[in-house]
Design an enzyme around this catalytic site. Structure first.
Site, mmCIF file in Angstrom:
data_model
loop_
_atom_site.group_PDB
_atom_site.id
_atom_site.type_symbol
_atom_site.label_atom_id
_atom_site.label_comp_id
_atom_site.label_asym_id
_atom_site.label_seq_id
_atom_site.Cartn_x
_atom_site.Cartn_y
_atom_site.Cartn_z
ATOM 1 C CE LYS A 160 -2.707 2.975 2.784
ATOM 2 N NZ LYS A 160 -3.435 3.154 4.232
ATOM 3 N N GLY B 34 -7.990 9.201 10.098
ATOM 4 C CA GLY B 34 -7.893 9.285 11.495
ATOM 5 C C GLY B 34 -9.200 10.224 11.915
ATOM 6 C CG ASN C 69 -5.761 1.283 12.110
ATOM 7 O OD1 ASN C 69 -6.100 0.832 13.263
ATOM 8 N ND2 ASN C 69 -4.571 1.521 11.755
ATOM 9 C CB ALA D 121 -8.197 7.481 4.912
ATOM 10 N N GLY D 122 -10.996 7.687 7.157
ATOM 11 C CA GLY D 122 -12.052 8.610 7.297
ATOM 12 C C GLY D 122 -13.123 8.248 7.837
#
Lengths: 67, 257
Positions: free
Chosen positions: B100, B161, B209, B187-188
């Site tokens: 990635k 995040g 995550n 993300a997000g």
């Protein structure tokens, strides 16, 4: 004796110390790691041959948690 | 209906949920969350080995590497050279070719630097890597990455995040429509419903995550995401009803007493 920099820290090793000796010293032998010596990646096949010398800069990396 | 297969760079994944392994309290919690999420691909970062504390546990001892594919990332890299260095080391570590790529451009937003990202993608593809690329939600740049050989397009839903969820459905839809490689939201995402929305739009997968690791109960949240991704995918495949501006009664009017 030779002085090298390992992961940003100055350490002293014996003369003619091999990469594999360094890995054993830090209990990293056979672990999932990769090594960079003075900016170049060292293939696993030469761990037993490559000697460390004074002022060498060594980076040993592994996988940690990340997103 | 034909079988719904999720394939990235010739690897068939059972789950459309990919999870990160950062920000957890400890490796035990990481492992439990990964297990609960049902993910068979997890992202990892490449960092220096701790040489001061030789006994410190390491992440890979806690994951079942026979079942789980590690996806090395380039988190923290701010130019293509740093990213290339990181991924070449990752490849040396265990033959990883599927990686990635994320090249960041700004510390506050962690927005991707697309100029450096495109540069690194080209080099990595030339070196035989299969590159999943974290990118902005600009359809033109997403197309450029695909043309340059990216194995998957990974646009952000909102900043890394932030937990703000999918902020630009239109752009994500445009990217999905035009892409022949998988589109994975990276993300997000803040909570389970955000992932469902992404999947309903037609995303091939989502990468989570913080939304799991920062939940009060990360393991329960991991299982919520597992269900959310499955639900969203099913709804996408089922095809939603049309939207109407006025009501349409569900019960027949014939036979009203």
């Amino acid at each position: 004796m030779a002085k090298i920099q390992l992961n940003g820290k100055k350490i002293t090793i014996q003369t003619n110390f091999l990469i594999i000796d360094l890995l054993k010293k830090y209990k990293l032998f056979n672990k999932k790691i990769a090594i960079e010596l003075n900016g170049s990646i060292i293939p696993k096949s030469v761990y037993k041959k490559k000697k460390l010398k004074n002022n060498d800069i060594v980076e040993i990396v592994h996988f940690i948690g990340g997103g | 209906m034909k079988k719904d297969i999720f394939k990235v760079a010739n690897k068939v994944l059972k789950s459309r949920l990919i999870v990160g392994t950062g920000k957890y309290k400890n490796f035990k919690e990481t492992a439990s969350a990964v297990e609960a999420s049902g993910a068979d691909m997890v992202t990892v970062a490449v960092r220096r080995v701790n040489i001061i504390d030789k006994k410190k546990p390491i992440l890979t001892d806690y994951l079942n590497l026979n079942k789980i594919i590690l996806l090395p990332n380039t988190a923290g890299c701010f130019n293509s050279n740093e990213a290339l260095r990181t991924l070449r080391l990752a490849r040396e570590m265990g033959g990883w070719k599927l990686v990635k790529l994320e090249v960041l451009g700004d510390k506050k937003t962690l927005y991707p630097n697309m100029i450096e990202t495109i540069k690194a993608t080209k080099t990595l593809v030339k070196e035989g890597f299969k590159v999943m690329v974290y990118c902005t939600d600009d359809p033109l740049l997403a197309k450029k990455l695909e043309d340059d050989g990216a194995a998957a397009i990974m646009p952000l839903a909102s900043p890394i995040g932030s937990g703000l969820g999918l902020q630009n459905k239109i752009n994500i839809s445009l990217i999905i429509k035009q892409s022949k490689v998988p589109v994975i939201i990276d993300a997000g995402i803040g909570t389970a419903s955000d992932a469902t929305i992404a999947m309903e739009l037609g995303c091939d997968g989502v990468l989570i995550n913080s939304a799991i690791a920062n939940a009060k109960n990360p393991i329960l949240m991991a299982s919520a995401f597992k269900d959310a991704v499955i639900s969203g995918r099913k709804a996408f495949l089922a095809g939603r009803m049309n939207k109407n501006y006025l009501a349409k009664a569900s019960s027949p009017t014939k036979g009203i007493i």
